[in-house]
Motif scaffolding. Structure first.
Motif, PDB file in Angstrom:
ATOM      1  N   TYR A  11       0.836  -1.210   0.000  1.00 59.23           N
ATOM      2  CA  TYR A  11       0.000   0.000   0.000  1.00 59.23           C
ATOM      3  C   TYR A  11       0.873   1.263   0.000  1.00 59.23           C
ATOM      4  N   GLY A  69       0.914   3.879  -2.957  1.00 60.09           N
ATOM      5  CA  GLY A  69       0.487   5.237  -2.648  1.00 60.09           C
ATOM      6  C   GLY A  69       1.509   6.270  -3.089  1.00 60.09           C
ATOM      7  N   ASP A 128      -4.276   4.887  -0.205  1.00 59.22           N
ATOM      8  CA  ASP A 128      -3.242   3.866  -0.022  1.00 59.22           C
ATOM      9  C   ASP A 128      -2.332   4.192   1.154  1.00 59.22           C
TER      10      ASP A 128
END
Length: 322
Positions: free
Chosen positions: A199, A203, A218
């Motif tokens: 994540y 992100g 994210d």
């Protein structure tokens, strides 16, 4: 028995005693090999003992001595019979190459790290971790072509490896192949829905793509899974100072830096951007001047961005050096 005792002592942090017992065990194996030079098992046992001693020396912080023992171990494994099962000798030798390569990497001796990863891969060509680690060293040298080749090999060897897919995404991101990077990081999340690094990396990549809402989602999820991870906090702080106006919160970014949450080498960068956003141009100039002298890790885009904000701060101060 001495070999087992040395390992037990090392596990209990009795490093100096472990080194001494390891040397005694080594002498026993040397005597065996001299008496029976044609017995391959003794040769491999001697190699493994050199590797075991190298581990103990690493624990003692004696990396130069450790490298000497590792080289001895590796030299014993040249010209081995073609039909020899790799499992009989690759474990200890591959591990010590990995450890010493890691030490070289931490010392920013990336060529030295690659040299050990080359040896690791020569011992065990199918080890995906070795390819990922060598890819990282190549990236630090700015060689994304070899870095990409290595990490693609890692994915082929271990298609379910989260580390390999994260590495693949990182190389694509450095090459500004953001869509390919996004796919790799998404694959990480598919393989492990609770992988914070997946994540966080996705992100940060989406921040670079200008997909700010998705980047925020994210990075928020990454910080939920790993609240103190500096990489994710750095990504969130960057979003707070460089995202669209409605997402900016430069004061919060400053607080994150002051609370020692972000990566050390990005502190002055984030502070500089935040001070600029807050209209504190002299402080922004000071922070960005220092940031512009930091290693750019072969990423001219990042260095260019620092210099741009530095120029804008100087302009706001009416200085000709802008």
């Amino acid at each position: 028995c001495k070999l087992l005792l040395a390992g037990s002592l090392r596990d209990r942090d009795h490093v100096d005693e472990s080194i001494e017992i390891s040397r005694e065990a080594l002498r026993e194996f040397e005597r065996l090999m001299m008496a029976y030079p044609d017995i391959l098992a003794y040769r491999l046992s001697l190699a493994s003992q050199h590797a075991e001693l190298a581990f103990a020396l690493v624990d003692a912080g004696r990396t130069d001595d450790a490298e000497e023992e590792a080289e001895k171990a590796l030299s014993l494994c040249t010209d081995l019979p073609a039909g020899l099962p790799r499992e009989s000798f690759r474990g200890n030798l591959g591990n010590i190459c990995n450890v010493l390569g890691g030490f070289r990497f931490e010392q920013r001796d990336f060529l030295g790290a690659i040299r050990y990863m080359d040896k690791f891969i020569a011992i065990d060509p199918t080890n995906a971790t070795a390819h990922v680690n060598r890819s990282l060293a190549y990236r630090k040298l700015g060689d994304t072509t070899r870095g990409l080749a290595d990490v693609k090999t890692a994915v082929r060897l271990a298609p379910s490896s989260i580390k390999a897919h994260n590495g693949l995404g990182a190389v694509h991101c450095l090459r500004r192949e953001y869509e390919a990077a996004d796919q790799a990081f998404t694959k990480v999340i598919e393989l492990e829905p609770n992988d914070a690094m997946g994540y966080g990396n996705r992100g940060t990549n989406r921040l670079l793509m200008g997909r700010y809402d998705e980047a925020l989602a994210d990075l928020t999820q990454a910080l939920k899974l790993a609240p103190t991870e500096p990489n994710f906090n750095s990504g969130m702080a960057s979003l707070l100072v460089s995202g669209p106006a409605e997402m900016r919160d430069p004061q919060k970014a400053v607080t994150m830096v002051e609370n020692d949450l972000v990566l050390k080498h990005e502190r002055q960068v984030i502070i500089g951007y935040a001070r600029y956003r807050l209209g504190q141009f002299q402080q922004a100039k000071e922070a960005l001047t220092e940031a512009a002298e930091l290693p750019d890790e072969n990423n001219p885009r990042q260095l260019g961005r620092r210099l741009y904000f530095l120029a804008m701060a100087c302009h706001q101060l009416g200085e000709q050096e802008a």
